[in-house]
Design a protein around this motif. Sequence first.
Motif, PDB file in Angstrom:
ATOM      1  N   GLN A   1       0.834  -1.188   0.000  1.00 42.57           N
ATOM      2  CA  GLN A   1       0.000   0.000   0.000  1.00 42.57           C
ATOM      3  C   GLN A   1       0.876   1.248   0.000  1.00 42.57           C
ATOM      4  N   PRO A   2       0.412   2.342  -0.642  1.00 47.36           N
ATOM      5  CA  PRO A   2       1.188   3.582  -0.678  1.00 47.36           C
ATOM      6  C   PRO A   2       0.978   4.398   0.597  1.00 47.36           C
ATOM      7  N   TYR A   3       1.929   5.270   0.871  1.00 41.83           N
ATOM      8  CA  TYR A   3       1.846   6.177   2.015  1.00 41.83           C
ATOM      9  C   TYR A   3       2.118   7.595   1.538  1.00 41.83           C
ATOM     10  N   GLU A   4       1.718   8.567   2.354  1.00 45.70           N
ATOM     11  CA  GLU A   4       1.979   9.968   2.064  1.00 45.70           C
ATOM     12  C   GLU A   4       3.084  10.472   2.978  1.00 45.70           C
TER      13      GLU A   4
ATOM     14  N   ALA B   1       5.753   9.422  -6.510  1.00 41.74           N
ATOM     15  CA  ALA B   1       5.050  10.578  -7.068  1.00 41.74           C
ATOM     16  C   ALA B   1       5.331  11.789  -6.202  1.00 41.74           C
ATOM     17  N   GLY B   2       5.306  12.971  -6.840  1.00 43.31           N
ATOM     18  CA  GLY B   2       5.562  14.208  -6.127  1.00 43.31           C
ATOM     19  C   GLY B   2       6.916  14.778  -6.502  1.00 43.31           C
TER      20      GLY B   2
ATOM     21  N   GLU C   1       8.367  26.658  -0.092  1.00 42.88           N
ATOM     22  CA  GLU C   1       7.170  26.956  -0.863  1.00 42.88           C
ATOM     23  C   GLU C   1       5.893  26.466  -0.180  1.00 42.88           C
ATOM     24  N   GLY C   2       6.014  25.941   1.025  1.00 43.42           N
ATOM     25  CA  GLY C   2       4.846  25.440   1.739  1.00 43.42           C
ATOM     26  C   GLY C   2       5.045  23.994   2.145  1.00 43.42           C
ATOM     27  N   ILE C   3       3.957  23.306   2.306  1.00 46.88           N
ATOM     28  CA  ILE C   3       3.990  21.897   2.707  1.00 46.88           C
ATOM     29  C   ILE C   3       4.092  21.041   1.454  1.00 46.88           C
ATOM     30  N   MET C   4       5.133  20.220   1.396  1.00 47.04           N
ATOM     31  CA  MET C   4       5.369  19.373   0.230  1.00 47.04           C
ATOM     32  C   MET C   4       4.857  17.962   0.520  1.00 47.04           C
ATOM     33  N   LEU C   5       4.330  17.327  -0.521  1.00 46.08           N
ATOM     34  CA  LEU C   5       3.736  16.002  -0.390  1.00 46.08           C
ATOM     35  C   LEU C   5       4.309  15.056  -1.436  1.00 46.08           C
ATOM     36  N   TRP C   6       4.721  13.867  -0.993  1.00 46.79           N
ATOM     37  CA  TRP C   6       5.157  12.783  -1.884  1.00 46.79           C
ATOM     38  C   TRP C   6       4.306  11.550  -1.600  1.00 46.79           C
ATOM     39  N   ILE C   7       4.121  10.724  -2.603  1.00 42.86           N
ATOM     40  CA  ILE C   7       3.573   9.387  -2.416  1.00 42.86           C
ATOM     41  C   ILE C   7       4.749   8.422  -2.389  1.00 42.86           C
ATOM     42  N   ILE C   8       4.811   7.575  -1.384  1.00 37.52           N
ATOM     43  CA  ILE C   8       5.970   6.712  -1.184  1.00 37.52           C
ATOM     44  C   ILE C   8       5.538   5.252  -1.004  1.00 37.52           C
ATOM     45  N   ASN C   9       6.450   4.358  -1.349  1.00 38.90           N
ATOM     46  CA  ASN C   9       6.275   2.929  -1.107  1.00 38.90           C
ATOM     47  C   ASN C   9       7.265   2.474  -0.051  1.00 38.90           C
TER      48      ASN C   9
END
Length: 229
Positions: free
Chosen positions: A57-60, A94-95, A67-75
């Motif tokens: 399952q993926p995690y954030e 992703a991200g 530039e603010g709060i950055m978000l990646w999708i991670i395995n």
Amino acid sequence: MISNLNILDSVEICVTDRELKKHYYKTKIQDIISDNTFFTMIPSSETGRPVMFFKDQPYELYAKGTEGIMLWIINYLGTEKLDNLSACKFQAIAGPQTTQRREFFRQPVSVDLKFYITKSEAGVDTVLERSGRIVDLSGGGCAFMCNDQILLRSKLLVQFSFRDSDFEFDCEILDRINFTQTRANWDYKYRVKWVDAQEKTIDQLIRLVFAQQREMLINSGSRGGDRFV
């Protein structure tokens, strides 16, 4: 993809459980290697137990940047030893994306949603009813999952029921995360902000959001919600 991250950066990993409730765990970047792969210290839950991750399952991953709060999708790739200390190994898939600055407390929820695309940059104007699931909710907007690909900045009309009260908002899509290459139950996640909402409607929603928050605190002792504000 992870050039914004540095060793010893404070980050939060978001785990979404089977009931679509979000749990945030603080940790630090322990090492960064090639192929968008990195290690973190093993985060602990509020009970002091190590957080368990799963490879299917993926995690954030959230981190604060200029530039603010950055978000990646991670395995999650597994656990390895670094300098004789156990560390979690992840790979970004992703991200990064800059996520919405939160002006209101965002309460994790699992609420059915109906929505209509009223206007998009592609000129689409339709009254076709679509469905999804709200996964967090606040007085300023919400995040929801669905299987429809929608352009950023599209305008929507959303309808949902929360704590026995019906709501309808015009809103604008701020960001989108693509889950089509993962095993998630939904293909896309969107964050939206309410547009020209009536103040009394916002006040009613905020009261209900905090009522649910208080109940969750009483029932589980969990702080919950989004800690990046």
